[in-house]
Design a protein around this motif. Structure first.
Motif, PDB file in Angstrom:
ATOM      1  N   ARG A  85      10.213  32.770  10.790  1.00 30.96           N
ATOM      2  CA  ARG A  85      10.089  33.190   9.489  1.00 30.96           C
ATOM      3  C   ARG A  85      10.601  34.882   9.101  1.00 30.96           C
ATOM      4  O   ARG A  85      10.870  34.986   8.301  1.00 30.96           O
ATOM      5  N   ALA A  88      14.376  34.243   8.333  1.00 29.80           N
ATOM      6  CA  ALA A  88      14.256  32.898   6.715  1.00 29.80           C
ATOM      7  C   ALA A  88      13.306  33.529   5.491  1.00 29.80           C
ATOM      8  O   ALA A  88      14.415  33.304   4.320  1.00 29.80           O
ATOM      9  N   VAL A  89      12.820  34.705   6.091  1.00 23.58           N
ATOM     10  CA  VAL A  89      12.055  34.728   4.778  1.00 23.58           C
ATOM     11  C   VAL A  89      11.567  36.183   4.582  1.00 23.58           C
ATOM     12  O   VAL A  89      12.474  36.686   3.982  1.00 23.58           O
ATOM     13  N   ARG A  90      11.174  36.741   5.565  1.00 28.41           N
ATOM     14  CA  ARG A  90      10.696  38.181   5.905  1.00 28.41           C
ATOM     15  C   ARG A  90      11.781  39.125   5.253  1.00 28.41           C
ATOM     16  O   ARG A  90      12.466  39.962   4.702  1.00 28.41           O
ATOM     17  N   ALA A  93      14.277  38.917   2.291  1.00 28.97           N
ATOM     18  CA  ALA A  93      13.474  38.992   0.938  1.00 28.97           C
ATOM     19  C   ALA A  93      13.706  41.094   1.582  1.00 28.97           C
ATOM     20  O   ALA A  93      13.601  41.487  -0.218  1.00 28.97           O
ATOM     21  N   LEU A 303      19.865  33.002   1.368  1.00 28.75           N
ATOM     22  CA  LEU A 303      17.964  33.440   1.790  1.00 28.75           C
ATOM     23  C   LEU A 303      16.638  33.947   1.056  1.00 28.75           C
ATOM     24  O   LEU A 303      15.796  33.789   0.509  1.00 28.75           O
ATOM     25  N   ARG A 306      15.542  33.090  -2.137  1.00 32.54           N
ATOM     26  CA  ARG A 306      15.079  31.899  -2.746  1.00 32.54           C
ATOM     27  C   ARG A 306      13.183  32.381  -2.301  1.00 32.54           C
ATOM     28  O   ARG A 306      12.334  32.420  -2.567  1.00 32.54           O
ATOM     29  N   ALA A 307      13.332  33.512  -0.790  1.00 26.31           N
ATOM     30  CA  ALA A 307      11.849  34.092  -0.631  1.00 26.31           C
ATOM     31  C   ALA A 307      11.683  35.449  -1.798  1.00 26.31           C
ATOM     32  O   ALA A 307       9.738  34.998  -1.740  1.00 26.31           O
ATOM     33  N   ALA A 310       9.405  33.342  -4.558  1.00 24.88           N
ATOM     34  CA  ALA A 310       8.294  32.872  -3.985  1.00 24.88           C
ATOM     35  C   ALA A 310       7.011  33.861  -3.733  1.00 24.88           C
ATOM     36  O   ALA A 310       6.170  33.635  -3.640  1.00 24.88           O
ATOM     37  N   GLU A 312       7.893  36.879  -1.844  1.00 28.12           N
ATOM     38  CA  GLU A 312       7.371  37.720  -0.285  1.00 28.12           C
ATOM     39  C   GLU A 312       8.856  38.698  -0.642  1.00 28.12           C
ATOM     40  O   GLU A 312       9.280  39.310  -1.722  1.00 28.12           O
TER      41      GLU A 312
END
Length: 329
Positions: A85, A88-90, A93, A303, A306-307, A310, A312
């Motif tokens: 996570r 791929a996300v935090r 973002a 990435l 996208r985050a 969403a 983030e």
């Protein structure tokens, strides 16, 4: 609600909850009591927050509940899911949110570097400040190229040094001065070195040695500067959030960047340690640098975009970021 009377009425329960949460061993009955008191204290916190949100009481009771929750459920153990996570996300973002800050910092850095380089290459007094004629000739003909000594030790040294610089750049962002000073001194240093090489007709060698690792390395420096300055700007203009809350959220999210930059600088350090000074053709070396830079921006824009869409921000999840007091407006 009379907060003092409420605290007095609940004091014994909270004190008992603190004792049970602090105990290293509990009987079955005490474990059941711990859960009941935890639920009761959580209800008390909700009541205080809605009726009389005193920051000191909310903070004290929140800390008590956190200790009790840890005693009941156990401390959080990092897992591969957390790592995934984060990567791929935090992290993407957080990087995506400061992309235009990064571009602005890059523009200012390059402009200052070009000015310093032209000044050294064309002004005798600036050239003289770079050393004696013998020292300058030795730097251009030998020292600059010999610095890039292939090997694990060199790569590790470069990585740790650059990772420390970027972390400091982010950490001192609240001052507004730290990032600017670090970026300015690095820009002048790079520009002056380029100007010296250009004066002696070795500008091509300068770019050949800088480009393979420097594209990603300097981008990492730009990102660190952008993150630090964004923290400073949040302190100046927090928007609709209280200044302390806005600053805490932004600092948590953007220190994520400092952790992530350790990875990008590891890649640039490996390139600098094993590619820049290697016997590969210069075209291949520069291509490696371009691929690394393209991979970084693809990661951020794809990435990260996208985050952020969403919802983030790069900040911690709500249950790990601490408790906040509700405010009106």
């Amino acid at each position: 609600m009379d907060l003092d009377a409420f605290e007095l009425a609940r004091a014994d329960r909270w004190r008992r909850l603190d004792e049970l949460a602090s105990s290293r061993r509990r009987t079955g009955a005490e474990a059941d009591e711990l859960v009941r008191l935890y639920q009761s204290a959580a209800t008390d916190l909700s009541v205080i927050r809605s009726a009389a949100p005193d920051p000191a009481t909310v903070s004290r009771l929140s800390q008590l509940l956190a200790r009790a929750r840890a005693a009941i459920a156990g401390t959080h153990e990092p897992s591969w899911r957390d790592v995934t996570r984060f990567l791929a996300v935090r992290l993407p973002a957080a990087l995506y949110r400061i992309r235009w800050w990064t571009v602005a910092v890059m523009g200012a850095f390059l402009a200052l570097a070009v000015i310093a380089g032209v000044w050294v290459a064309t002004q005798p007094e600036a050239l003289a400040a770079m050393g004696t004629p013998t020292e300058r000739a030795d730097y251009v003909d030998k020292a600059f190229a010999s610095y890039y000594d292939p090997g694990v030790g060199f790569a590790a040294t470069v990585w740790t040094n650059n990772a420390w610089i970027t972390a400091v750049c982010v950490a001192t962002g609240i001052t507004g001065v730290g990032p600017v000073w670090m970026l300015a001194t690095n820009a002048v240093g790079v520009g002056a070195a380029g100007g010296l090489m250009a004066h002696y007709g070795h500008l091509g060698v300068f770019f050949q040695l800088i480009a393979p690792h420097g594209l990603l390395e300097l981008t990492s420096v730009f990102v660190a500067g952008a993150a630090g300055l964004k923290v400073f700007w949040t302190w100046l203009a927090p928007g609709p959030r209280p200044r302390g809350r806005a600053l805490a959220a932004e600092a948590r999210a953007l220190f994520t960047v400092a952790i992530g930059l350790a990875g990008t600088l590891l890649v640039s350090g490996l390139i600098e340690g094993f590619v820049t000074g290697s016997g590969l053709p210069w075209g291949a070396k520069v291509a490696v640098g371009l691929v690394a830079l393209a991979a970084f921006w693809t990661y951020v824009l794809v990435l990260g975009g996208r985050a952020v869409r969403a919802g983030e921000t790069g900040d911690l999840e709500a249950d790990r970021a601490g408790y906040t007091v509700a405010v009106a407006g």
